[in-house]
Design an enzyme around this catalytic site. Structure first.
Site, PDB file in Angstrom:
ATOM      1  N   ASP A  59      -0.362  -0.910   3.189  1.00  0.00           N
ATOM      2  CA  ASP A  59      -1.007   0.726   1.829  1.00  0.00           C
ATOM      3  C   ASP A  59      -2.525   0.380   1.461  1.00  0.00           C
ATOM      4  O   ASP A  59      -2.685  -0.766   2.018  1.00  0.00           O
ATOM      5  CB  ASP A  59       0.433   0.711   1.143  1.00  0.00           C
ATOM      6  CG  ASP A  59       0.564   2.462   0.041  1.00  0.00           C
ATOM      7  OD1 ASP A  59      -0.106   2.951   0.290  1.00  0.00           O
ATOM      8  OD2 ASP A  59       1.449   3.217   1.432  1.00  0.00           O
ATOM      9  N   LYS A  78      -1.189   6.401   6.754  1.00  0.00           N
ATOM     10  CA  LYS A  78      -0.678   7.705   6.042  1.00  0.00           C
ATOM     11  C   LYS A  78      -1.511   7.924   5.443  1.00  0.00           C
ATOM     12  O   LYS A  78      -3.205   7.775   4.670  1.00  0.00           O
ATOM     13  CB  LYS A  78      -0.209   6.797   5.110  1.00  0.00           C
ATOM     14  CG  LYS A  78       0.413   7.104   3.629  1.00  0.00           C
ATOM     15  CD  LYS A  78       1.406   6.520   2.565  1.00  0.00           C
ATOM     16  CE  LYS A  78       1.848   6.995   1.268  1.00  0.00           C
ATOM     17  NZ  LYS A  78       2.280   5.910   0.351  1.00  0.00           N
ATOM     18  N   TRP A  79      -1.780   9.469   4.905  1.00  0.00           N
ATOM     19  CA  TRP A  79      -2.976  10.391   4.261  1.00  0.00           C
ATOM     20  C   TRP A  79      -2.600  10.362   2.896  1.00  0.00           C
ATOM     21  O   TRP A  79      -2.185  11.147   2.791  1.00  0.00           O
ATOM     22  CB  TRP A  79      -3.725  11.577   5.903  1.00  0.00           C
ATOM     23  CG  TRP A  79      -4.546  12.187   5.043  1.00  0.00           C
ATOM     24  CD1 TRP A  79      -4.850  13.090   3.872  1.00  0.00           C
ATOM     25  CD2 TRP A  79      -5.610  13.014   5.782  1.00  0.00           C
ATOM     26  NE1 TRP A  79      -5.945  13.248   4.019  1.00  0.00           N
ATOM     27  CE2 TRP A  79      -6.955  13.349   5.298  1.00  0.00           C
ATOM     28  CE3 TRP A  79      -5.514  12.171   7.189  1.00  0.00           C
ATOM     29  CZ2 TRP A  79      -7.402  13.850   6.027  1.00  0.00           C
ATOM     30  CZ3 TRP A  79      -6.802  13.168   8.476  1.00  0.00           C
ATOM     31  CH2 TRP A  79      -7.950  14.088   7.376  1.00  0.00           C
ATOM     32  N   ASP A  80      -3.718   9.743   1.981  1.00  0.00           N
ATOM     33  CA  ASP A  80      -2.788  10.170   0.761  1.00  0.00           C
ATOM     34  C   ASP A  80      -4.007  11.178   0.370  1.00  0.00           C
ATOM     35  O   ASP A  80      -5.545  11.497   0.873  1.00  0.00           O
ATOM     36  CB  ASP A  80      -3.509   9.397   0.102  1.00  0.00           C
ATOM     37  CG  ASP A  80      -2.096   8.495  -0.862  1.00  0.00           C
ATOM     38  OD1 ASP A  80      -1.607  10.272  -1.479  1.00  0.00           O
ATOM     39  OD2 ASP A  80      -1.763   7.394  -1.615  1.00  0.00           O
ATOM     40  N   ASN A  91      -5.151  12.380  -3.884  1.00  0.00           N
ATOM     41  CA  ASN A  91      -4.329  11.106  -5.002  1.00  0.00           C
ATOM     42  C   ASN A  91      -5.381  12.116  -6.579  1.00  0.00           C
ATOM     43  O   ASN A  91      -5.273  11.441  -7.377  1.00  0.00           O
ATOM     44  CB  ASN A  91      -4.789   9.545  -5.481  1.00  0.00           C
ATOM     45  CG  ASN A  91      -3.522   8.910  -4.834  1.00  0.00           C
ATOM     46  OD1 ASN A  91      -2.405   9.971  -4.699  1.00  0.00           O
ATOM     47  ND2 ASN A  91      -3.720   8.171  -4.065  1.00  0.00           N
ATOM     48  N   CYS A 133       0.523  12.825   2.585  1.00  0.00           N
ATOM     49  CA  CYS A 133       0.883  12.495   1.088  1.00  0.00           C
ATOM     50  C   CYS A 133       0.021  12.765   0.071  1.00  0.00           C
ATOM     51  O   CYS A 133      -1.237  12.689   0.173  1.00  0.00           O
ATOM     52  CB  CYS A 133       0.645  10.577   0.976  1.00  0.00           C
ATOM     53  SG  CYS A 133       1.093  10.138  -0.199  1.00  0.00           S
ATOM     54  N   ASP A 139       6.704  10.531  -4.452  1.00  0.00           N
ATOM     55  CA  ASP A 139       6.887   9.149  -4.885  1.00  0.00           C
ATOM     56  C   ASP A 139       8.025   8.273  -6.088  1.00  0.00           C
ATOM     57  O   ASP A 139       7.985   6.835  -6.572  1.00  0.00           O
ATOM     58  CB  ASP A 139       5.663   8.543  -6.276  1.00  0.00           C
ATOM     59  CG  ASP A 139       3.865   8.312  -5.512  1.00  0.00           C
ATOM     60  OD1 ASP A 139       4.240   8.154  -4.027  1.00  0.00           O
ATOM     61  OD2 ASP A 139       2.911   8.100  -6.023  1.00  0.00           O
ATOM     62  N   ARG A 144      -7.457   9.486 -11.220  1.00  0.00           N
ATOM     63  CA  ARG A 144      -7.919   8.106 -11.168  1.00  0.00           C
ATOM     64  C   ARG A 144      -8.578   7.343 -10.658  1.00  0.00           C
ATOM     65  O   ARG A 144      -9.293   6.451  -9.598  1.00  0.00           O
ATOM     66  CB  ARG A 144      -6.944   8.159  -9.494  1.00  0.00           C
ATOM     67  CG  ARG A 144      -5.222   7.099 -10.002  1.00  0.00           C
ATOM     68  CD  ARG A 144      -5.486   7.122  -7.994  1.00  0.00           C
ATOM     69  NE  ARG A 144      -4.208   5.641  -8.472  1.00  0.00           N
ATOM     70  CZ  ARG A 144      -3.775   5.331  -6.939  1.00  0.00           C
ATOM     71  NH1 ARG A 144      -4.668   5.785  -6.041  1.00  0.00           N
ATOM     72  NH2 ARG A 144      -2.958   4.456  -6.928  1.00  0.00           N
TER      73      ARG A 144
HETATM   74  C1  DGJ Z   1       0.216   7.613  -4.121  1.00  0.00           C
HETATM   75  C2  DGJ Z   1       1.406   7.182  -2.783  1.00  0.00           C
HETATM   76  O1  DGJ Z   1       1.899   8.793  -3.364  1.00  0.00           O
HETATM   77  C3  DGJ Z   1       1.792   6.329  -3.059  1.00  0.00           C
HETATM   78  O2  DGJ Z   1       2.752   6.189  -2.324  1.00  0.00           O
HETATM   79  C4  DGJ Z   1       0.641   4.798  -2.696  1.00  0.00           C
HETATM   80  O3  DGJ Z   1       0.105   5.185  -1.030  1.00  0.00           O
HETATM   81  C5  DGJ Z   1      -0.827   5.461  -3.605  1.00  0.00           C
HETATM   82  N1  DGJ Z   1      -0.755   6.439  -3.773  1.00  0.00           N
HETATM   83  C6  DGJ Z   1      -1.468   4.028  -3.438  1.00  0.00           C
HETATM   84  O4  DGJ Z   1      -2.842   4.568  -4.046  1.00  0.00           O
END
Ligand code: DGJ
Length: 732
Positions: free
Chosen positions: A371, A480-482, A484, A530, A552, A447
């Site tokens: 991650d 895993k394509w986040d 945030n 994600c 999460d 963030r």
């Molecule tokens: C948010 C994601 O939902 C988490 O699972 C994790 O990948 C964090 N970001 C990492 O910064």
């Protein structure tokens, strides 16, 4: 045939296995909606189903025809695509402004064509079909003669799953530039009646919880203006008869295949015939269309059922699995993964990761996912997004580490957040102009990061080049394509002043283009979506990512509710669901290890904890769970989902079942969220079985009829978060 066209009057009937959708072209060329309901076989006589218009003498009507002015009261006619400022007072599907500044449209029929197969959209996700002859598309052309705008409405009919995909292209066939200010992908006018709405609402950590509301006169909106589809409201909702339940009654379901700002509206006007609209949110949207140019709206799905909310869910699930999720993954088992996030957060080393892999491999886990925190100079969330090269200080030789992981028989996956950049990054220092911002206005930070201006192809290319370089040297099989943060100060230094209204939509188009570039270059990649948990769980992302991290919050009880809500519209195989450590990191709750496994087994299964810290007994349970996954997952991937009830319970038992299409086998999962002492026996009534067949379940032999009517009593451990999986099979 899925599409039948009758002449005089011109009438279109779109047929799926259980539904008919019909509309006609009326005397003045308006596309008049007739009905979207159960299949009836009345040929051109369907016209008689049209609602009688009962206009009072003070309603405006169109003056072309004097013989039957009632039919020309645009405000009262159910329509396929309502005009604006020309007699229909309901919310319009499209608003445009020409150079003369007067916004008005009046859509009249021009032509149609019917063809086998599906329309292909270049920049937006679109449905696919294995064999063109299985699906037909009706394209209807309407024009507004004053602006010269033409709209091409697509109706893509998927007979087997009872879904119709709506699409829309606007073409400027006039001589002057026009600005589109509102373009809705779908409009549906329903007959007058008493309805409820059903939507998915929530917050970070409480995504997609169902909310049912009675519809009164006025407008109800579901929307996001956050630049992504959002944790708060999902771009999927239903309108249902007030008496409709999980299993009975008329339900119309709608969903937008889009990952950005969206707006769903249900307007109940004076005559109580709801108008449903769904499309890109008009706030923060405008699109300049010069003569000859066109604009394509995202596709929207709709379905109708008289089998309640459950029927609607099953239609959408089948559609996703057969015509939408990437076909390479749609119906097959995904690797069981272990993600290091909740095991280590940012505190990992190569050795620690290898330890996790060494413990996981013999227990049946297929893939290690690394991650956040492996790139640039990132050691916490304050830096390095945009610098997609390995932090050699932490992982001196990532390719070598992956070879060691592969030698254990495991695959390797990696986290990215491609659309974001940290202020403290090489990428930002080199190109501070490449972020979404409004010059002179300062920037909100979320963030510690900013959103890249993904509408600019140069930005997409620069991120793609970095990712490609890495994927060419390290054997990464999963991403895993986040994502945030959400969008603020929506502006772009790349676009001219008169195109600033395009920034948010172009961001989405650019994101989709990056997905496509990656999948073209590395077709074997499994990409999991994600967004700070489940902040971008929508059909747009699901066209590229067959699974999305649901939330999460990994607590089993919370997850039961979140996954249950999500299942109203989305298939369970698309929900990333992991077993995590206890006390749970988000809620502090302690739940049995078995329950954490049972809940995750209903989704795209994996682990999110340090397996080495588990007891021997729990490790043995991991081995059992990974084996059970292989047994149960085919049912999750392709079976029918039935949400079940446990009547008369105070202690909140959540329960559902998956059943093979041929009804020969399935399983029930039930979980008591909260224990109440001395509660009545727990009785579960199954659904979807063959009434006359015998089934073996929980040591009992009973007919489908008995299981569906009387139901069976199930013993459950007397504690919070107790759960069971009951596997059943039909006798041969
Ligand atoms: C948010 C994601 O939902 C988490 O699972 C994790 O990948 C964090 N970001 C990492 O910064």
């Amino acid at each position: 045939m899925a599409i039948t066209v009758f002449e005089n009057p011109l009438l279109f009937k779109l047929s799926t296995a259980h539904t008919h959708y019909s509309f006609r072209i009326n005397q003045i060329g308006l596309a008049e909606h007739i009905s979207y309901d159960v299949a009836v076989d009345d040929g051109s006589g369907l016209c008689q189903l049209a609602e009688a218009v009962n206009a009072h003498p003070f309603e405006p009507y169109w003056t072309d025809l004097t013989t039957f002015p009632q039919a020309n009261c645009k405000d009262l006619l159910p329509q396929e695509f309502g005009g604006f400022n020309t007699g229909d007072y309901r919310i319009p599907a499209l608003i445009s402004k020409g150079e003369d500044g007067t916004p008005a449209t009046d859509w009249r029929y021009v032509s149609y064509r019917v063809y086998s197969g599906v329309p292909i959209l270049e920049e937006l996700p679109c449905a696919y079909v294995g064999n063109d002859s299985d699906v037909q598309t009706l394209e209807l052309k309407l024009v507004d003669s004053v602006t010269g705008l033409a709209v091409y409405l697509d109706y893509v009919v998927f007979p087997r799953c009872d879904v119709i995909v709506r699409g829309l292209r606007v073409v400027n066939e006039g001589r002057r530039a026009v600005t589109l200010e509102r373009v809705m992908s779908l409009q549906l006018d329903l007959p007058a009646g008493d309805y409820d709405s059903l939507s998915l609402v929530g917050y970070y950590g409480q995504e997609r919880l169902p909310e049912r509301r009675a519809l009164g006169r006025g407008v109800l909106q579901f929307s996001s203006v956050r630049g992504i589809s959002s944790h708060g409201v999902n771009p999927a909702f239903a309108v249902m008869e007030q008496e409709a339940t999980e299993d009975h009654g008329r339900v119309w379901g709608f969903m937008l295949a889009y990952s950005g700002n969206f707006l769903g509206e249900i307007e109940v006007p004076q005559m109580r015939s709801p108008r449903v609209l769904l499309g890109i949110h008009p706030e923060l949207f405008s699109w300049r269309l010069r003569p000859g140019e066109s604009f394509t709206a995202p596709q929207a799905f709709m379905t109708f059922t008289d089998e309640g909310v459950g029927g609607m869910s099953r239609h959408f699930h089948d559609f996703f699995r057969n015509h939408w999720l990437p076909s390479r993954w749609a119906l097959c088992q995904r690797p069981i993964l272990i993600n290091n996030w909740e095991a280590t957060y940012f505190d990992f080393s190569e050795e620690r990761l290898l330890d996790i892999a060494r413990t996981a491999a013999p227990l049946g886990v297929d893939m290690l996912v690394l991650d956040d925190g492996w790139f640039g100079r990132r050691r916490d969330d304050t830096s390095s997004l945009g610098d997609w090269f390995v932090n050699a200080g932490i992982i001196p030789d990532m390719a070598g580490m992956v070879r060691k992981i592969n030698a254990l028989g495991m695959k390797f996956g990696l986290w990215f957040e491609p659309e974001m950049v940290s202020e403290n990054s090489e990428f930002f220092r080199a190109h501070p102009e490449w972020v979404i911002q409004i010059s002179g206005r300062g920037r909100s930070i979320g963030r510690h990061q900013m959103m890249l201006d993904m509408g600019n192809p140069e930005v997409v290319e620069a991120i793609f080049r970095q990712m490609k370089k890495l994927l060419e040297t390290v054997h990464v099989e999963y991403i895993k394509w986040d994502c945030n943060r959400t969008m603020t100060e929506c502006g772009s230094s790349w676009l001219p002043a008169d195109r600033q209204g395009e920034v948010a939509h172009r961001f989405v188009l650019g994101t989709y283009s990056l997905y496509r570039k990656l999948l073209e270059a590395f077709p074997y990649l499994l990409i999991e979506g994600c967004a700070g948990g489940g902040g971008r769980f929508d059909a747009g992302i699901l066209r590229y990512s067959p699974q999305i991290w649901c939330s999460d919050v990994s607590d089993a009880c919370e997850r039961m509710r979140i996954q249950m809500g999500t299942s109203l519209f989305y298939p369970c195989s698309a929900m990333g669901a992991h077993v995590s450590a206890c006390p749970n990191h988000q809620t502090g709750r302690v739940t049995p290890f078995a329950t954490r496994g049972n809940v995750a087994l209903s989704g795209a299964f994996g682990y999110e904890l340090d397996l080495a810290k588990l007891s021997k007994e729990e490790q043995e349970m991991v081995r059992e769970q990974t084996a059970l996954y292989h047994q149960l997952n085919p049912l999750v991937a392709s079976g029918d989902l039935f949400r079940l009830e446990a009547p008369g319970r105070l202690d909140k038992v959540v329960c559902w079942s998956f059943i093979a299409k041929d009804k020969t086998q399935g399983f029930v999962i039930l979980c008591r969220l909260q224990m109440h002492p001395y509660a009545a026996p727990l009785r579960i009534r199954l659904k979807g079985l063959r009434p006359d067949a015998y089934y073996q379940i929980d040591g009992k032999r009973l007919t489908g009829k008995a299981l569906m009517s009387v139901g069976i009593c199930v013993a459950l451990e007397e504690r919070d978060a107790a759960s069971r999986i009951l596997i059943f099979a039909k006798e041969k």
